[in-house]
Motif scaffolding. Structure first.
Motif, PDB file in Angstrom:
ATOM      1  N   ILE A  67     -66.852  23.233 -19.257  1.00  0.00           N
ATOM      2  CA  ILE A  67     -66.260  23.240 -17.921  1.00  0.00           C
ATOM      3  C   ILE A  67     -66.046  24.672 -17.432  1.00  0.00           C
ATOM      4  O   ILE A  67     -66.289  24.986 -16.264  1.00  0.00           O
ATOM      5  CB  ILE A  67     -64.928  22.453 -17.921  1.00  0.00           C
TER       6      ILE A  67
ATOM      7  N   ILE B 167     -67.720  26.203 -14.064  1.00  0.00           N
ATOM      8  CA  ILE B 167     -66.924  26.796 -12.989  1.00  0.00           C
ATOM      9  C   ILE B 167     -67.363  28.231 -12.735  1.00  0.00           C
ATOM     10  O   ILE B 167     -67.514  28.658 -11.589  1.00  0.00           O
ATOM     11  CB  ILE B 167     -65.418  26.717 -13.324  1.00  0.00           C
TER      12      ILE B 167
ATOM     13  N   TYR C 229     -65.496  24.831  -4.051  1.00  0.00           N
ATOM     14  CA  TYR C 229     -65.709  23.768  -5.035  1.00  0.00           C
ATOM     15  C   TYR C 229     -65.304  24.237  -6.427  1.00  0.00           C
ATOM     16  O   TYR C 229     -64.700  23.489  -7.194  1.00  0.00           O
ATOM     17  CB  TYR C 229     -67.164  23.314  -5.055  1.00  0.00           C
ATOM     18  N   ALA C 230     -65.645  25.473  -6.755  1.00  0.00           N
ATOM     19  CA  ALA C 230     -65.292  26.003  -8.070  1.00  0.00           C
ATOM     20  C   ALA C 230     -63.777  26.115  -8.232  1.00  0.00           C
ATOM     21  O   ALA C 230     -63.227  25.774  -9.280  1.00  0.00           O
ATOM     22  CB  ALA C 230     -65.958  27.363  -8.289  1.00  0.00           C
TER      23      ALA C 230
ATOM     24  N   ASN D 290     -61.530  24.327  -6.591  1.00  0.00           N
ATOM     25  CA  ASN D 290     -61.020  22.957  -6.682  1.00  0.00           C
ATOM     26  C   ASN D 290     -61.209  22.387  -8.080  1.00  0.00           C
ATOM     27  O   ASN D 290     -60.314  21.731  -8.621  1.00  0.00           O
ATOM     28  CB  ASN D 290     -61.711  22.057  -5.661  1.00  0.00           C
ATOM     29  N   LEU D 291     -62.360  22.616  -8.664  1.00  0.00           N
ATOM     30  CA  LEU D 291     -62.609  22.137 -10.019  1.00  0.00           C
ATOM     31  C   LEU D 291     -61.674  22.807 -11.018  1.00  0.00           C
ATOM     32  O   LEU D 291     -61.141  22.155 -11.923  1.00  0.00           O
ATOM     33  CB  LEU D 291     -64.074  22.392 -10.397  1.00  0.00           C
ATOM     34  N   PHE D 292     -61.425  24.096 -10.833  1.00  0.00           N
ATOM     35  CA  PHE D 292     -60.497  24.808 -11.706  1.00  0.00           C
ATOM     36  C   PHE D 292     -59.084  24.240 -11.604  1.00  0.00           C
ATOM     37  O   PHE D 292     -58.422  24.005 -12.613  1.00  0.00           O
ATOM     38  CB  PHE D 292     -60.495  26.302 -11.359  1.00  0.00           C
TER      39      PHE D 292
ATOM     40  N   PHE E 156     -58.268  21.242 -10.598  1.00  0.00           N
ATOM     41  CA  PHE E 156     -58.293  19.882 -11.130  1.00  0.00           C
ATOM     42  C   PHE E 156     -58.260  19.872 -12.655  1.00  0.00           C
ATOM     43  O   PHE E 156     -57.598  19.046 -13.264  1.00  0.00           O
ATOM     44  CB  PHE E 156     -59.531  19.156 -10.613  1.00  0.00           C
ATOM     45  N   VAL E 157     -58.950  20.801 -13.270  1.00  0.00           N
ATOM     46  CA  VAL E 157     -58.996  20.874 -14.733  1.00  0.00           C
ATOM     47  C   VAL E 157     -57.635  21.285 -15.307  1.00  0.00           C
ATOM     48  O   VAL E 157     -57.308  20.948 -16.443  1.00  0.00           O
ATOM     49  CB  VAL E 157     -60.116  21.838 -15.175  1.00  0.00           C
TER      50      VAL E 157
ATOM     51  N   GLN F 163     -54.114  17.066  -8.925  1.00  0.00           N
ATOM     52  CA  GLN F 163     -54.955  16.120  -8.197  1.00  0.00           C
ATOM     53  C   GLN F 163     -54.595  16.095  -6.716  1.00  0.00           C
ATOM     54  O   GLN F 163     -55.472  16.067  -5.851  1.00  0.00           O
ATOM     55  CB  GLN F 163     -54.811  14.734  -8.805  1.00  0.00           C
TER      56      GLN F 163
ATOM     57  N   VAL G  76     -55.863  19.375  -5.106  1.00  0.00           N
ATOM     58  CA  VAL G  76     -57.316  19.360  -4.884  1.00  0.00           C
ATOM     59  C   VAL G  76     -57.660  18.477  -3.695  1.00  0.00           C
ATOM     60  O   VAL G  76     -58.514  18.835  -2.870  1.00  0.00           O
ATOM     61  CB  VAL G  76     -58.056  18.909  -6.159  1.00  0.00           C
TER      62      VAL G  76
END
Length: 114
Positions: A5, A9, A37-38, A40-42, A44-45, A74, A77
C-alpha cells in the motif's frame, strides 16, 4: 500488505507530481487528481489495514475499540472526495475558459518557440 500500500500511494503521488510539472493544463488537472487520490488513500489506510477480520461487530456484543476500524478516516475521505469533485469541476471550467480566451492549453498562455 503495508509495504504494498505504501508503494502504491508513493507511485500514485509521484505520478501526480510528475503530471503537475507538465506544460498542459489538462495534465496539471490530472496530476492534481492523482495527488488527491493518493492522499485520500493514505488517510483511509490510517484507519488500519486488516485481513480476515469482520468489518462489523455482532449485535449483542460490546465492540472492542482495538478490534474495529476507526470511522473517522472513512468520514474524512468521503468528505475529501466530495470536495475534490467540486474543485475538479471548478478547475475544468476555468481550464475551458482559459483555452477559449488564449486559444491554447499551455500553462503559460502561449506556445513556446521551438
Amino acid at each position: 500488505m503495508e509495504l504494498l500500500i505504501a508503494l502504491a500511494i508513493g507511485i500514485v503521488f509521484g505520478s501526480g507530481i510528475w503530471l503537475i510539472l507538465r506544460p498542459r493544463t489538462f495534465q496539471v488537472l490530472t496530476g492534481l487528481l492523482l495527488m488527491s487520490y493518493a492522499v485520500n488513500l493514505f488517510i483511509f489506510v490510517m484507519g488500519r489495514l486488516w485481513i480476515d477480520r469482520p468489518p462489523l461487530t455482532p449485535a449483542q456484543a460490546v465492540p472492542d475499540p482495538a478490534m474495529v476500524a476507526d470511522p473517522l478516516p472513512q468520514a474524512l475521505v468521503l468528505t475529501a472526495i466530495v470536495i475534490g469533485f467540486a474543485t475538479t469541476a471548478l478547475y475544468l471550467v476555468l481550464m475551458i475558459g482559459a483555452r477559449g480566451v488564449t486559444g491554447t492549453d499551455h500553462v503559460d498562455g502561449e506556445e513556446p518557440d521551438q
